[in-house]
Enzyme design. Structure first.
Site, short mmCIF file in Angstrom:
data_model
loop_
_atom_site.label_atom_id
_atom_site.label_comp_id
_atom_site.label_asym_id
_atom_site.label_seq_id
_atom_site.Cartn_x
_atom_site.Cartn_y
_atom_site.Cartn_z
N GLY A 35 61.00 51.52 1.01
CA GLY A 35 62.37 51.71 0.53
C GLY A 35 63.35 50.68 1.07
N ASP A 37 64.39 50.26 4.09
CA ASP A 37 63.88 49.69 5.35
C ASP A 37 62.97 48.49 5.07
OD1 ASP A 37 63.56 49.66 8.07
OD2 ASP A 37 62.18 51.36 8.16
N SER A 125 68.22 59.20 3.19
CA SER A 125 67.31 60.36 3.07
C SER A 125 66.95 60.75 1.63
CB SER A 125 67.85 61.61 3.79
OG SER A 125 67.75 61.47 5.19
N1 AR6 Z 1 69.08 49.03 -1.94
C1 AR6 Z 1 69.76 50.19 -2.05
N2 AR6 Z 1 69.14 51.39 -2.17
C2 AR6 Z 1 67.79 51.40 -2.18
C3 AR6 Z 1 67.02 50.22 -2.05
C4 AR6 Z 1 67.72 48.99 -1.92
N3 AR6 Z 1 67.08 47.84 -1.78
N4 AR6 Z 1 65.69 50.58 -2.08
C5 AR6 Z 1 65.66 51.93 -2.23
N5 AR6 Z 1 66.91 52.42 -2.31
P1 AR6 Z 1 64.59 55.34 1.22
P2 AR6 Z 1 64.90 57.59 3.09
C6 AR6 Z 1 67.38 53.81 -2.45
O1 AR6 Z 1 63.24 55.84 0.81
O2 AR6 Z 1 64.76 58.58 1.98
C7 AR6 Z 1 61.26 54.27 4.87
O3 AR6 Z 1 59.84 54.15 4.85
C8 AR6 Z 1 66.38 54.85 -2.86
O4 AR6 Z 1 66.29 54.89 -4.29
O5 AR6 Z 1 64.77 53.89 1.47
O6 AR6 Z 1 65.99 57.78 4.10
C9 AR6 Z 1 61.79 54.41 6.28
O7 AR6 Z 1 61.05 53.62 7.19
C10 AR6 Z 1 66.99 56.10 -2.30
O8 AR6 Z 1 68.02 56.62 -3.17
O9 AR6 Z 1 65.11 56.08 2.57
C11 AR6 Z 1 61.62 55.87 6.54
O10 AR6 Z 1 60.30 56.19 6.92
C12 AR6 Z 1 67.70 55.63 -1.02
O11 AR6 Z 1 67.80 54.22 -1.15
C13 AR6 Z 1 61.90 56.49 5.20
O12 AR6 Z 1 61.59 55.48 4.22
C14 AR6 Z 1 66.99 55.97 0.27
O13 AR6 Z 1 65.60 55.83 0.08
C15 AR6 Z 1 63.36 56.85 5.03
O14 AR6 Z 1 63.51 57.54 3.82
#
Ligand code: AR6
Length: 178
Positions: A35, A37, A125
């Site tokens: 994601g 990260d 999240s």
């Molecule tokens: N820019 C903006 N938003 C994004 C991007 C981007 N480049 N990529 C994804 N999103 P997530 P979490 C959105 O999974 O749920 C990781 O493995 C996505 O669609 O990034 O907090 C970490 O290491 C969603 O709406 O974060 C942790 O283990 C939002 O960003 C875990 O994921 C958050 O998705 C954290 O999970």
């Protein structure tokens, strides 16, 4: 509710933001993941990971606790700093809303300590951690609006897709009419 701080919603990629701070939806290992990260480490380059490793070694041997936040530089990203925070995994057994609010409060506090004026948040999240969008939007927006963060002039929520943008837009419209 006092709508004193400028809040903007944008559809897009958090790694492209030229705000002083971009917030990373990290995990407690601080060593990267998928994601947001994954995208931040991929585009930001190895300097961010090197700083995360030294934070692990010096301060967070057991990992960064959920809800806390810590800064590194932003490597090759346009931002100046990355503030890494660990969102709670969604649970329908337990109310973890305060931890999600803590992520926003503590990220702003770190941004203030850095002297930042502008901050971009992703929808913490709501991806791999499965938090329902509308609820996450409500917690995120209410918390940012209610937090005293001297010097922070603008906060941008950067939403990756139409569903996330719509959820944040609906909630913000409701809050502005309260
Ligand atoms: N820019 C903006 N938003 C994004 C991007 C981007 N480049 N990529 C994804 N999103 P997530 P979490 C959105 O999974 O749920 C990781 O493995 C996505 O669609 O990034 O907090 C970490 O290491 C969603 O709406 O974060 C942790 O283990 C939002 O960003 C875990 O994921 C958050 O998705 C954290 O999970």
């Amino acid at each position: 509710m006092v709508l004193s701080r400028h809040i903007h919603l944008a559809k897009g990629d958090i790694t492209e933001q030229d705000t002083d701070v971009v917030v990373n939806a990290a995990n407690s290992s601080l060593l990267g993941g998928g994601g947001v990260d994954g995208a931040i480490h991929r585009k930001g380059g190895p300097q961010i990971l090197a700083e995360c490793r030294s934070l692990r070694a010096s301060k967070y041997g057991r990992g960064l606790p959920t809800g806390q936040a810590v800064a590194t530089t932003a490597g090759r990203l346009p931002a100046k700093w990355v503030v890494h925070t660990v969102g709670p995994v969604w649970s329908d057994q337990e109310d973890r809303s305060e931890l999600l609010a803590d992520c926003h409060r503590n990220s702003l506090e770190v941004a203030v300590s850095l002297g930042a004026k502008t901050v971009a948040f992703p929808a913490i999240s709501t991806g791999i951690f499965r938090w329902p969008l509308k609820s996450a939007a409500d917690i995120a927006l209410r918390t940012v609006l209610a937090t005293d963060a001297p010097g922070i002039e603008a906060v941008r929520f950067v939403l990756f897709d139409e569903a996330a943008f719509a959820a944040f837009n609906d909630v913000l419209t409701t809050l502005r009419s309260e």
